[in-house]
Every structure is written in C-alpha cells, then in structure tokens.
Design a protein around this motif. Sequence first.
Motif, short mmCIF file in Angstrom:
data_model
loop_
_atom_site.label_atom_id
_atom_site.label_comp_id
_atom_site.label_asym_id
_atom_site.label_seq_id
_atom_site.Cartn_x
_atom_site.Cartn_y
_atom_site.Cartn_z
N VAL A 123 1.02 -1.31 0.08
CA VAL A 123 -0.16 0.01 0.02
C VAL A 123 0.78 1.24 -0.07
N ALA A 124 1.94 1.26 0.75
CA ALA A 124 2.82 2.32 0.91
C ALA A 124 3.60 2.71 -0.42
N GLU A 125 3.91 1.58 -1.12
CA GLU A 125 4.60 1.55 -2.48
C GLU A 125 3.70 2.21 -3.71
N HIS A 126 2.61 1.59 -3.60
CA HIS A 126 1.56 1.85 -4.50
C HIS A 126 0.61 3.03 -4.32
N ARG A 127 0.72 3.52 -2.89
CA ARG A 127 -0.27 4.48 -2.73
C ARG A 127 -1.77 4.13 -3.07
N SER A 128 -1.96 2.70 -2.89
CA SER A 128 -3.43 2.54 -3.36
C SER A 128 -3.60 1.00 -2.75
N PHE A 129 -4.60 0.91 -2.23
CA PHE A 129 -5.13 -0.52 -1.45
C PHE A 129 -5.71 -1.43 -2.61
N SER A 130 -6.24 -0.97 -3.67
CA SER A 130 -6.67 -1.77 -4.78
C SER A 130 -5.35 -2.22 -5.64
N GLN A 137 -0.78 0.84 17.62
CA GLN A 137 -1.39 1.82 18.18
C GLN A 137 -0.94 3.18 17.79
N VAL A 138 -0.98 3.30 16.28
CA VAL A 138 -0.66 4.34 15.54
C VAL A 138 -1.42 4.59 14.30
N THR A 139 -1.52 5.74 13.79
CA THR A 139 -1.96 5.87 12.48
C THR A 139 -1.11 5.93 11.51
N LEU A 140 -1.12 4.95 10.42
CA LEU A 140 0.02 4.70 9.50
C LEU A 140 -0.10 5.28 8.06
N ILE A 141 -1.47 5.41 7.86
CA ILE A 141 -1.87 6.18 6.65
C ILE A 141 -3.16 7.19 6.64
N LYS A 142 -2.61 8.42 5.93
CA LYS A 142 -3.61 9.33 5.86
C LYS A 142 -4.60 9.16 4.89
N ARG A 143 -5.89 8.86 4.84
CA ARG A 143 -6.82 8.68 3.85
C ARG A 143 -7.44 9.94 3.41
N LYS A 158 -9.50 8.97 -2.94
CA LYS A 158 -8.85 7.87 -2.58
C LYS A 158 -7.26 7.99 -2.60
N ASN A 159 -6.86 9.42 -2.36
CA ASN A 159 -5.56 9.52 -2.26
C ASN A 159 -5.01 9.24 -0.97
N ILE A 160 -3.88 8.47 -0.71
CA ILE A 160 -3.42 8.28 0.39
C ILE A 160 -1.95 8.66 0.74
#
Length: 317
Positions: free
Chosen positions: A14-21, A46-52, A56-58
């Motif tokens: 997800v981090a590399e593609h910036r996309s869940f799909s 117990q942290v937020t890793l991704i800003k949604r 659909k930009n992350i």
Amino acid sequence: MDISLRQLEAFIKVAEHRSFSKAGDELFLSQSTISSHVAQLEQSLQVTLIKRREKKNIELTEEGQRAYRAAQIIINQAEMLQNMFRKEEADQPLISIAASTVPSSYILPDIMTGFSDIRPECRFSVLDGDSSFALERLQNGEAVFAFVGTSSRKTIFSYHTVCRDRMVLITQNNKEFAEKKEMGVLGNELLEWPMIMRESGSGTRRETDNYLKSIGMSSADLNVAGYMNNIEGIKSMVAAGKGTTILSERAAADAIRDGRVLCFDLEEDGPYRDIYIAYLKNRSFTQTEQAFLNYVRNRSGEKPKQNKNNKKLLKEE
C-alpha cells in the motif's frame, strides 16, 4: 504484540503503490482484505500509518514512514531466514532471474550463454517485464537476481553495474530526417516532433524523464503520439513514420543497421545510463547463484568513450 508478516507485506505494498486496490492486485488479495491487514497493524502498533484523503489519495504519516522502513527490514530478514536452509539443487542447479525489457532481450542472453559455457549443468528461469515488474519479483522472492536499467529502493537492494547503455533518438529513415542527420542535427533538436513513449515503470521511460528534466523539460512538453511497452512495436511504428522515440542504442541497433530507422545522438556525447544486476541485501546464495553473481561482477562492462567537455550520465533522481 500480534503482528503478522502478511500485515507487514500488505502495508508495504500500500505504501509503495499509494493504493489499496493495486496492493491487493499484486498480492492477489481483495481490497477489503488489504484494508483489514493495515487496520490490524495500526491497531497493534496503536498509531495511524496512513492518511486517507479525498479522491482515494493516500499518504504515509510520519509514523507510517518509520514503520515502512522497519517493515522492509523485517520482510527481508524473513526472506534471509527462509533462504538460509535451502539446499543446493545438485542435479539441476537453477537460477531465477527477473529482467526488464532491454536487459532481457539485448544483454542477458550473452551473459547466460557465457555462464553456461562455464557451468553447463546450470538452468535459467527468466521472468521479463518492465523495471518495476522485475524489482517486485525480486522483492517477492520470485527471482534471486534482477537485471534492470534503473536503481531504486536502495535500502532493500544491492546493485552492481553490468554495463552502460547509450540513449539515442530514432526517426523514420526518410529524406527529411536524412538531410537533418547529414547536417549534424542532434536529437535534442528534434523533440518537437511527435514521439512514441515507453509506459511508466520501464527503466527507459524513467531515464527519458530524467534526461528531459536535465535539459529543463518534462514529458508534458512533448507532442506524445502514443504510449507502448513493446520495443519491437515501437521500432516498427517509428519506421512507419508514426513518430520518433528515445530508446536504448542496444535495442535500436538492428533497426539502425538494417536502415529501417535513423539514429540521432541526443547530445554530442551521451547521455548514458547504467544497466544493473540487483539482489536483496544480505541474501544468502546457493553455490551456483554465488558463482553466477561473481561471473557477472567480473565481466568487463562496456565503457563509453567520454568527451572531456561533456560527460553526461543519466542518474537516479
């Protein structure tokens, strides 16, 4: 702390593609499963890793960037542990390779032939695609080595230069371009002509973008006639007068030699890019794999003749 390798792998993609799909497509999992893995990882840490964000930009949070680097190390160490106890396949030693288009077609065959002369019992398994594809196969463990025309994710991979490759502009072989070539026109003077571009993900496209940036341009400034990944198809389109293209001189050599296209130097000398063999850092190799790596590293790469006043070499951004 309940963290699984699958959660880390999903988060990395997800981090590399910036996309869940797209992460799901690569891991053959549904988007909901990917989201669940990431949510469970966030809950465990117990942290937020991704800003949604909207549309659909992350984007990774600061904690997400730190977690991404740590997750890469953990996945690599797990790969090392798995490989540590692999047994050498004595009967049919196999070397698995992923390669981008230019190395796969124009460089790797000679390397494999040369190594086979030394180790005739060795067999090769080659997966080919663009550079992004090759590095993904390397990271996923589907290949032990990757031959690519660009270098990235240097915290994960080690790179060794195999040879240098010159980038040139090719055009249809017609009277108009023949006259320009006779006049000594450079390829950078022909960038206003319609151009056929490689798709994003290829090393050639990345280095083309790097070159354009070095002369104060971008692909948005070009008159792009189309996008295509197949190099033979691109050469045929250029020969038919459908556009020009920036291409590896090695890849264009047959069309140039046969007179199907004309070749223009982009600069008086250069630009060049490196072709690399890549592998996971700290990976343990079988005896055959280590022998192959040594063979490639000991080969003398072709060195372009440098003009002292213009030593332009394409570099990673």
